[in-house]
Design an enzyme around this catalytic site. Structure first.
Site, PDB file in Angstrom:
ATOM      1  CD  GLU A  99       8.594   2.587   0.629  1.00  0.00           C
ATOM      2  OE1 GLU A  99       7.982   3.600   0.994  1.00  0.00           O
ATOM      3  OE2 GLU A  99       8.811   1.620   1.376  1.00  0.00           O
ATOM      4  CG  ASP A 100       6.701   7.345   1.943  1.00  0.00           C
ATOM      5  OD1 ASP A 100       7.325   6.273   1.873  1.00  0.00           O
ATOM      6  OD2 ASP A 100       6.117   7.700   2.985  1.00  0.00           O
ATOM      7  CG  ASP A 103      15.251   6.704   7.606  1.00  0.00           C
ATOM      8  OD1 ASP A 103      16.442   7.009   7.578  1.00  0.00           O
ATOM      9  OD2 ASP A 103      14.531   6.901   8.603  1.00  0.00           O
ATOM     10  CG  PHE A 152      11.095  13.353  11.051  1.00  0.00           C
ATOM     11  CD1 PHE A 152      11.096  11.975  11.046  1.00  0.00           C
ATOM     12  CD2 PHE A 152       9.872  14.028  11.017  1.00  0.00           C
ATOM     13  CE1 PHE A 152       9.907  11.262  11.020  1.00  0.00           C
ATOM     14  CE2 PHE A 152       8.682  13.324  10.988  1.00  0.00           C
ATOM     15  CZ  PHE A 152       8.700  11.936  10.997  1.00  0.00           C
ATOM     16  NE  ARG A 165      -0.185   8.981   7.083  1.00  0.00           N
ATOM     17  CZ  ARG A 165       0.928   8.266   7.127  1.00  0.00           C
ATOM     18  NH1 ARG A 165       1.848   8.415   6.195  1.00  0.00           N
ATOM     19  NH2 ARG A 165       1.137   7.404   8.108  1.00  0.00           N
TER      20      ARG A 165
HETATM   21  P1  IMP Z   1      13.190   2.512   6.295  1.00  0.00           P
HETATM   22  O1  IMP Z   1      12.783   1.091   6.443  1.00  0.00           O
HETATM   23  O2  IMP Z   1      14.108   2.942   7.407  1.00  0.00           O
HETATM   24  O3  IMP Z   1      13.760   2.851   4.939  1.00  0.00           O
HETATM   25  O4  IMP Z   1      11.940   3.404   6.567  1.00  0.00           O
HETATM   26  C1  IMP Z   1      10.975   3.641   5.684  1.00  0.00           C
HETATM   27  C2  IMP Z   1       9.747   4.211   6.365  1.00  0.00           C
HETATM   28  O5  IMP Z   1      10.035   5.029   7.536  1.00  0.00           O
HETATM   29  C3  IMP Z   1       9.076   5.150   5.402  1.00  0.00           C
HETATM   30  O6  IMP Z   1       8.209   4.471   4.539  1.00  0.00           O
HETATM   31  C4  IMP Z   1       8.387   6.120   6.322  1.00  0.00           C
HETATM   32  O7  IMP Z   1       7.125   5.633   6.678  1.00  0.00           O
HETATM   33  C5  IMP Z   1       9.255   6.197   7.560  1.00  0.00           C
HETATM   34  N1  IMP Z   1      10.147   7.376   7.540  1.00  0.00           N
HETATM   35  C6  IMP Z   1      11.480   7.380   7.383  1.00  0.00           C
HETATM   36  N2  IMP Z   1      11.980   8.625   7.415  1.00  0.00           N
HETATM   37  C7  IMP Z   1      10.914   9.441   7.573  1.00  0.00           C
HETATM   38  C8  IMP Z   1      10.773  10.891   7.668  1.00  0.00           C
HETATM   39  O8  IMP Z   1      11.736  11.685   7.602  1.00  0.00           O
HETATM   40  N3  IMP Z   1       9.505  11.350   7.835  1.00  0.00           N
HETATM   41  C9  IMP Z   1       8.419  10.541   7.896  1.00  0.00           C
HETATM   42  N4  IMP Z   1       8.506   9.203   7.815  1.00  0.00           N
HETATM   43  C10 IMP Z   1       9.735   8.654   7.645  1.00  0.00           C
END
Ligand code: IMP
Length: 175
Positions: A99-100, A103, A152, A165
């Site tokens: 995963e990148d 959050d 962010f 990206r």
């Molecule tokens: P989660 O389900 O809330 O953990 O969100 C994961 C996804 O939200 C990531 O794979 C990203 O695509 C997007 N995301 C969450 N935070 C950021 C950020 O700071 N910048 C860009 N994309 C984000």
């Protein structure tokens, strides 16, 4: 640096990213040396991290990508996640989700649940970035590149509204 209506400042330079990626890869090379793991990159954001990580992996292993499509259903259950493109048999395999960023953690948690149904031997998560303050669900996270504040970020695979990206460094939105 400007993307659309926001200004971003340099946050994690390319060199630090590459060092963190190499450190994670070293640990994975050690921990999975006899397990022929299957890396599962989560598109779109993890494409760059997955590419750099795998270039530092020197043990027998495989790589596939999936796409998690999140949408809010009409039912009261809220967010529904579907998996697109898991073309590998994963039963009895050692899986490493790539995963990148994590959050809230909800995306990766749903993904883990779906994968578990196919009875893999193990599931681990390798994420470049983690926002610990934003986590809404307990996750077992062994391979984390950086813990970052709940702000962010963009670059190195991560986008702001589709843009950014391609950036080699990671940027943070300015106040
Ligand atoms: P989660 O389900 O809330 O953990 O969100 C994961 C996804 O939200 C990531 O794979 C990203 O695509 C997007 N995301 C969450 N935070 C950021 C950020 O700071 N910048 C860009 N994309 C984000």
């Amino acid at each position: 640096m400007h993307i659309k209506d926001h200004t971003f400042g340099l946050f994690i330079p390319e060199k630090e990213i590459q060092e963190a990626v190499a450190r994670l890869a070293d640990r994975l090379n050690h921990d999975f040396r006899h397990l022929n793991p299957l890396f599962i990159g989560v598109l779109n954001g993890a494409f760059m991290f997955a590419a750099d990580l795998l270039r530092n992996i020197h043990i027998p292993s495989e790589l596939t990508f999936i796409k998690v499509k999140s949408y809010t259903g009409t039912q009261s259950t809220g967010t529904v996640n579907t998996l697109l493109g898991l073309d590998h048999p994963i039963q009895d395999r050692h899986l490493i989700i790539v995963e990148d960023i994590i959050d809230t953690g909800l995306t990766v948690q749903h993904l883990q649940e779906k994968l578990k149904q196919e009875k893999p031997a193990s599931i681990h998560i390798a994420t470049l970035l983690l926002k610990p303050e934003a986590l809404l669900t307990p996750l077992s996270l062994t391979y984390v590149g950086f813990e970052i504040p709940n702000e962010f970020v963009v670059g190195y695979g991560l986008d702001y509204d589709g843009q950014g990206r391609n950036l080699r460094d990671i940027y943070k939105v300015s106040e």
